[in-house]
Design an enzyme around this catalytic site. Structure first.
Site, PDB file in Angstrom:
ATOM      1  N   SER A 109       0.816  -1.217   0.000  1.00 45.61           N
ATOM      2  CA  SER A 109       0.000   0.000   0.000  1.00 45.61           C
ATOM      3  C   SER A 109       0.844   1.258   0.000  1.00 45.61           C
ATOM      4  CB  SER A 109      -0.933   0.004   1.212  1.00 45.61           C
ATOM      5  OG  SER A 109      -1.856  -1.047   1.142  1.00 45.61           O
ATOM      6  N   THR A 162      -1.566   4.383   3.315  1.00 47.43           N
ATOM      7  CA  THR A 162      -2.199   5.109   2.210  1.00 47.43           C
ATOM      8  C   THR A 162      -2.344   6.597   2.492  1.00 47.43           C
ATOM      9  OG1 THR A 162      -3.312   3.101   1.451  1.00 47.43           O
ATOM     10  CG2 THR A 162      -4.224   5.204   0.714  1.00 47.43           C
TER      11      THR A 162
END
Length: 550
Positions: A109, A162
């Protein structure tokens, strides 16, 4: 290429067909996966607002699960209404994107979000750095420099990979204390998520009385994960941020900047949140609505990133029921964006994923093959309708939706009482069997529970350096090396035991390199710049180019 209201009909099912993967492999053979940007690319016109929606772990098969449930489940909560995802598809266009880093096939991520944020290739587990390790201005930072308002929303924690990738620069995603400080340095106008423990000083005596009062009213703890005495809440207030720790406190905020931290670590999972609507913790759609309300008042436009982060966690746990609920939660947040952006000609909405998680798919099997039955059609020639395999009835979708607990919470509830060191023990076969049967609509036996609880020697254990507790690990029958989160392997083993009854297969406990959909809706001249098969670093570059600083 399709633009505007034209629809590029890409239908995703779970799992993807072998033919589809063969086509993708052919595309890979003729298209470079390099993050280099073509020199002749048209410079796009700017837009006022950019909203980037990231379903963490939401690959093509996950898109398919959401749509299959919404359209085909006998008791679907959508009742014939289209999903927000499909509404976006109808308004714009659909692409596929390679998510990989510059030098390996599979991404995490942090790297993938970084590539979207900086528009350059990055390395595994980096935050806001390119493949050389250089700090690169993110799209959020460029938007601030252009005078736009900026925001980050996530149902994980604001220091997680993220959201961090858009406002921090660190060599590794694990440096969450440093990421928290970076966030205040970058200073997005709005940050709404979990992760309070990374903003609190090590000594609670250094938390102000008013802060303690607010945190206590939100039913949160003063537990810190910092290793210093920095009170980042106070530092945020000195920068002008209003603080919010609960749904009620967030509702009171009418001006930017706002820092909302609604959980010590991660926010509640979707199943638990849906069962506790009166909780002090707002849900993802509420956070998104508030973000649009506050950012939308900007005279100079805004950039907003919204993450449905626990789709990924359900995938890592191989938890199909939880996965469905996380997709539904994210779709509700997307609906807020669709509603807000309706009839606007100044806003670009981009929906994608950072990667696929789990290698999820429905599959037909030899388990519980349905009995032959008579059909009234005149083409049967007196023969019974008798498929050789179980192709998974649509009722499975309703049974997955009926799940009452995610595997992670279920496992904790089945575990024995905490020992003297505060750590919980393992479930017993009986307690695990009882919890699974209470939470899922799929019968689970004591024999299955015993198999889930098996342990094997850990081939990677080093007695010289490792904790003795790591000498063994939960048993995984095959592909053992792809289940890297050692104690969470129990949840993967549970998924294996339920697989046949659920007609669900999982190929890994980590990520896959499957290309992910990119759904783009916005002004037609802008859409013309997004074509066919792309790559996340290129997509990030194109989005950054939409922001004008001169």
């Amino acid at each position: 290429a399709a633009t505007g209201k034209q629809l590029m009909h890409l239908r995703f099912s779970a799992p993807l067909s072998a033919l589809f993967f063969a086509l993708l492999l052919a595309l890979f053979s003729v298209l470079s996966c390099s993050a280099d940007i073509p020199a002749g690319e048209n410079k796009p016109a700017g837009v006022r607002n950019i909203i980037l929606l990231i379903g963490d772990g939401m690959g093509p098969a996950q898109f398919g699960l959401l749509e299959s449930y919404a359209r085909r489940a006998p008791n679907s909560i959508y009742q014939g209404r289209p999903t927000a995802v499909s509404q976006l598809m109808q308004q714009g266009k659909v692409l596929l994107s390679d998510t990989g880093p510059h030098d390996v096939l599979v991404t995490d991520s942090a790297c993938s979000a970084t590539q979207l944020a900086i528009g350059e290739a990055s390395g595994s587990e980096m935050i806001g750095l390119n493949a050389r390790g250089d700090r690169v201005e993110t799209i959020l930072q460029k938007a601030k420099r252009a005078g736009m308002r900026t925001g980050l929303v996530s149902d994980t924690r604001i220091t997680h990979a993220t959201p961090a990738a858009f406002a921090a620069h660190q060599p590794h995603r694990r440096f969450e204390n440093e990421i928290a400080a970076d966030l205040l340095t970058t200073a997005p106008d709005l940050m709404l998520s979990g992760g309070l423990r990374y903003f609190l000083p090590q000594d609670a005596a250094n938390i102000s009385t008013e802060q303690q009062k607010q945190i206590s009213a939100a039913q949160l703890t003063l537990k810190s994960k910092r290793t210093d005495q920095r009170n980042l809440l106070s530092e945020a207030q000195q920068q002008g941020y209003a603080l919010a720790f609960s749904r009620e406190q967030l509702a009171q905020q009418q001006h930017l900047p706002v820092l909302g931290l609604f959980a010590s670590s991660a926010m509640d999972d979707a199943i638990y949140a849906s069962q506790n609507p009166a909780s002090a913790q707002p849900d993802l759609n509420e956070l998104t609505r508030k973000a649009l309300q506050l950012l939308g008042a900007s005279e100079h436009g805004f950039f907003l990133m919204v993450e449905g982060g626990q789709i990924d966690w359900a995938g890592h746990n191989n938890d199909a029921g939880a996965l469905l609920h996380e997709l539904l939660r994210f779709d509700a947040a997307i609906q807020e964006v669709v509603n807000w952006a309706a009839d606007r000609d100044d806003t670009l909405v981009v929906l994608t994923a950072d990667h696929e998680t789990g290698g999820f798919g429905f599959s037909y099997s030899a388990h519980d093959v349905p009995a032959a039955r008579t059909l009234p059609g005149n083409g049967m020639r007196g023969q019974a309708f008798a498929p050789n395999y179980n192709f998974a009835p649509l009722s499975l979708l309703d049974r997955l939706y009926a799940q009452k607990k995610g595997y992670y919470r279920l496992w904790g509830d089945a575990s024995t009482d905490a020992s003297s060191d505060g750590k919980k023990g393992l479930p017993t076969a009986d307690s695990l069997m009882a919890e699974v049967n209470a939470a899922l609509d799929f019968p689970f036996s004591r024999t299955q529970a015993e198999r889930v609880l098996r342990r094997d020697p850990n081939p990677h254990f080093d007695p010289q350096t490792d904790d003795p507790a790591g000498a063994t690990q939960p048993h995984i029958e095959d592909f053992s090396d792809f289940y890297v989160y050692r104690e969470e392997r129990y949840l993967n083993a549970l998924a294996r035991e339920l697989a046949s009854a659920q007609s669900v297969v999982w190929s890994t406990g980590t990520h896959t390199a499957a290309p992910v959909p990119v759904v783009i809706s916005g002004p037609e001249p802008i859409l013309q710049n997004f074509q066919g098969f792309t790559q996340h670093a290129k997509l990030g570059h194109q989005l950054k180019a939409l922001i004008k600083t001169d």
